[in-house]
Design a protein around this motif. Structure first.
Motif, PDB file in Angstrom:
ATOM      1  N   LYS A  19      37.626 114.749  -4.290  1.00  0.00           N
ATOM      2  CA  LYS A  19      38.491 113.248  -4.613  1.00  0.00           C
ATOM      3  C   LYS A  19      39.548 113.905  -3.087  1.00  0.00           C
ATOM      4  CE  LYS A  19      42.023 112.675  -8.103  1.00  0.00           C
ATOM      5  NZ  LYS A  19      43.079 112.486  -8.900  1.00  0.00           N
ATOM      6  N   GLU A  20      39.439 112.392  -2.845  1.00  0.00           N
ATOM      7  CA  GLU A  20      40.445 112.523  -1.823  1.00  0.00           C
ATOM      8  C   GLU A  20      41.993 111.415  -2.437  1.00  0.00           C
ATOM      9  OE1 GLU A  20      37.847 110.535   1.077  1.00  0.00           O
ATOM     10  OE2 GLU A  20      36.996 112.625   1.710  1.00  0.00           O
ATOM     11  N   THR A  21      42.846 111.953  -1.692  1.00  0.00           N
ATOM     12  CA  THR A  21      43.950 111.468  -2.414  1.00  0.00           C
ATOM     13  C   THR A  21      44.655 111.029  -0.546  1.00  0.00           C
ATOM     14  OG1 THR A  21      44.309 112.605  -4.233  1.00  0.00           O
ATOM     15  CG2 THR A  21      46.114 111.562  -3.289  1.00  0.00           C
ATOM     16  N   ALA A  22      45.455 110.277  -0.700  1.00  0.00           N
ATOM     17  CA  ALA A  22      45.992 109.731   0.782  1.00  0.00           C
ATOM     18  C   ALA A  22      47.459 110.127  -0.061  1.00  0.00           C
ATOM     19  CB  ALA A  22      45.869 108.202   1.237  1.00  0.00           C
ATOM     20  N   VAL A  23      48.276 110.964   1.093  1.00  0.00           N
ATOM     21  CA  VAL A  23      50.069 111.490   0.512  1.00  0.00           C
ATOM     22  C   VAL A  23      50.330 110.300   1.573  1.00  0.00           C
ATOM     23  CG1 VAL A  23      50.807 112.783   0.019  1.00  0.00           C
ATOM     24  CG2 VAL A  23      48.951 113.508   0.433  1.00  0.00           C
ATOM     25  N   ALA A  24      51.252 109.569   1.796  1.00  0.00           N
ATOM     26  CA  ALA A  24      52.224 109.958   2.196  1.00  0.00           C
ATOM     27  C   ALA A  24      53.880 110.666   2.494  1.00  0.00           C
ATOM     28  CB  ALA A  24      52.659 107.665   1.889  1.00  0.00           C
ATOM     29  N   HIS A  25      54.196 110.911   3.462  1.00  0.00           N
ATOM     30  CA  HIS A  25      55.034 111.251   3.910  1.00  0.00           C
ATOM     31  C   HIS A  25      55.991 110.314   4.376  1.00  0.00           C
ATOM     32  CE1 HIS A  25      52.599 115.186   3.824  1.00  0.00           C
ATOM     33  NE2 HIS A  25      51.791 114.344   4.005  1.00  0.00           N
ATOM     34  N   SER A  26      57.546 111.478   4.237  1.00  0.00           N
ATOM     35  CA  SER A  26      58.817 110.348   4.182  1.00  0.00           C
ATOM     36  C   SER A  26      58.678 109.900   5.622  1.00  0.00           C
ATOM     37  CB  SER A  26      59.795 111.204   3.472  1.00  0.00           C
ATOM     38  OG  SER A  26      60.288 112.771   4.153  1.00  0.00           O
ATOM     39  N   ASP A  27      58.650 110.924   6.351  1.00  0.00           N
ATOM     40  CA  ASP A  27      58.721 110.485   8.632  1.00  0.00           C
ATOM     41  C   ASP A  27      57.326 109.489   8.330  1.00  0.00           C
ATOM     42  OD1 ASP A  27      56.500 111.400   7.827  1.00  0.00           O
ATOM     43  OD2 ASP A  27      56.567 112.719   9.872  1.00  0.00           O
ATOM     44  N   GLY A  28      56.510 108.699   7.240  1.00  0.00           N
ATOM     45  CA  GLY A  28      55.888 107.344   7.523  1.00  0.00           C
ATOM     46  C   GLY A  28      54.147 107.882   7.430  1.00  0.00           C
ATOM     47  N   HIS A  29      54.379 109.271   8.370  1.00  0.00           N
ATOM     48  CA  HIS A  29      52.438 109.965   8.473  1.00  0.00           C
ATOM     49  C   HIS A  29      52.074 110.289   6.980  1.00  0.00           C
ATOM     50  CE1 HIS A  29      53.874 113.275   7.635  1.00  0.00           C
ATOM     51  NE2 HIS A  29      53.000 114.634   8.500  1.00  0.00           N
ATOM     52  N   VAL A  30      50.559 109.507   7.091  1.00  0.00           N
ATOM     53  CA  VAL A  30      49.974 109.589   5.539  1.00  0.00           C
ATOM     54  C   VAL A  30      48.807 110.992   6.468  1.00  0.00           C
ATOM     55  CG1 VAL A  30      48.088 108.420   4.339  1.00  0.00           C
ATOM     56  CG2 VAL A  30      50.425 107.471   5.378  1.00  0.00           C
ATOM     57  N   THR A  31      48.505 111.776   5.261  1.00  0.00           N
ATOM     58  CA  THR A  31      47.450 112.526   5.462  1.00  0.00           C
ATOM     59  C   THR A  31      46.681 112.522   4.341  1.00  0.00           C
ATOM     60  OG1 THR A  31      49.052 114.299   3.825  1.00  0.00           O
ATOM     61  CG2 THR A  31      49.062 114.878   6.512  1.00  0.00           C
ATOM     62  N   LEU A  32      45.700 113.093   4.017  1.00  0.00           N
ATOM     63  CA  LEU A  32      44.343 112.952   3.107  1.00  0.00           C
ATOM     64  C   LEU A  32      44.577 114.310   2.434  1.00  0.00           C
ATOM     65  CD1 LEU A  32      42.226 110.702   2.432  1.00  0.00           C
ATOM     66  CD2 LEU A  32      40.668 111.824   3.865  1.00  0.00           C
ATOM     67  N   ASN A  33      44.010 114.490   1.307  1.00  0.00           N
ATOM     68  CA  ASN A  33      44.082 115.704   0.991  1.00  0.00           C
ATOM     69  C   ASN A  33      42.690 115.357   0.272  1.00  0.00           C
ATOM     70  OD1 ASN A  33      46.024 116.781   1.285  1.00  0.00           O
ATOM     71  ND2 ASN A  33      47.498 116.563  -0.870  1.00  0.00           N
ATOM     72  N   ARG A  34      42.282 116.612   0.015  1.00  0.00           N
ATOM     73  CA  ARG A  34      40.431 116.624  -1.073  1.00  0.00           C
ATOM     74  C   ARG A  34      40.544 117.287  -1.782  1.00  0.00           C
ATOM     75  NH1 ARG A  34      36.799 117.363   4.491  1.00  0.00           N
ATOM     76  NH2 ARG A  34      38.052 116.128   5.975  1.00  0.00           N
ATOM     77  N   THR A  35      40.347 117.623  -3.270  1.00  0.00           N
ATOM     78  CA  THR A  35      39.766 118.349  -3.890  1.00  0.00           C
ATOM     79  C   THR A  35      38.583 118.315  -4.326  1.00  0.00           C
ATOM     80  OG1 THR A  35      42.203 117.667  -5.018  1.00  0.00           O
ATOM     81  CG2 THR A  35      40.774 119.096  -6.409  1.00  0.00           C
ATOM     82  N   THR A  36      37.870 120.039  -3.720  1.00  0.00           N
ATOM     83  CA  THR A  36      36.883 119.427  -5.098  1.00  0.00           C
ATOM     84  C   THR A  36      36.525 120.161  -5.373  1.00  0.00           C
ATOM     85  OG1 THR A  36      36.511 120.224  -2.916  1.00  0.00           O
ATOM     86  CG2 THR A  36      34.613 120.738  -3.318  1.00  0.00           C
ATOM     87  N   LYS A  37      35.321 119.642  -6.418  1.00  0.00           N
ATOM     88  CA  LYS A  37      35.186 120.268  -7.988  1.00  0.00           C
ATOM     89  C   LYS A  37      33.471 120.598  -7.347  1.00  0.00           C
ATOM     90  CE  LYS A  37      38.970 117.952 -10.803  1.00  0.00           C
ATOM     91  NZ  LYS A  37      39.143 117.687 -11.588  1.00  0.00           N
ATOM     92  N   VAL A  38      33.555 121.712  -8.263  1.00  0.00           N
ATOM     93  CA  VAL A  38      31.939 122.149  -8.977  1.00  0.00           C
ATOM     94  C   VAL A  38      31.508 121.544 -10.164  1.00  0.00           C
ATOM     95  CG1 VAL A  38      29.845 124.144  -8.908  1.00  0.00           C
ATOM     96  CG2 VAL A  38      31.465 124.307  -7.908  1.00  0.00           C
TER      97      VAL A  38
END
Length: 101
Positions: A58-77
């Motif tokens: 599951k990929e989730t885009a996280v917007a930070h207060s300074d404007g940049h966006v990071t992609l978090n990945r949650t892996t499940k079996v």
């Protein structure tokens, strides 16, 4: 079986006797070629195993207060993956499935 997070699955494997406390679950899967070994793909399942249905990401885009966006990945079996890995590692760990109930 439903999908489970890494930590839950690792605890389950240890309870079943497939992993000892000194064995890194991630190192085992990296060494056996299921997970990426370096960079941003370290400990991320290889695409072919996701396509086989062993993992779900599951990929989730996280917007930070300074404007940049990071992609978090949650892996499940997945349930299929859980069955696959128990069967895959049971014979190498002298593990008898009938003893666990």
């Amino acid at each position: 079986m439903g999908r489970v997070l890494w930590a839950s699955w690792r605890r389950c494997l240890r309870r079943l006797g497939l992993l000892s406390a000194r064995i890194s679950f991630f190192a085992l899967l990296r060494d056996d070629g299921y997970l990426g070994k370096s960079g941003s793909n370290r400990n991320v399942p290889l695409q072919r195993y996701v396509e086989q249905g062993l993992f779900k990401i599951k990929e989730t885009a996280v917007a930070h207060s300074d404007g940049h966006v990071t992609l978090n990945r949650t892996t499940k079996v997945t349930g299929k993956g859980q069955t696959y890995f128990v069967e895959r590692y049971a014979h190498t760990r002298a593990f008898d499935l009938e003893e666990v109930e």
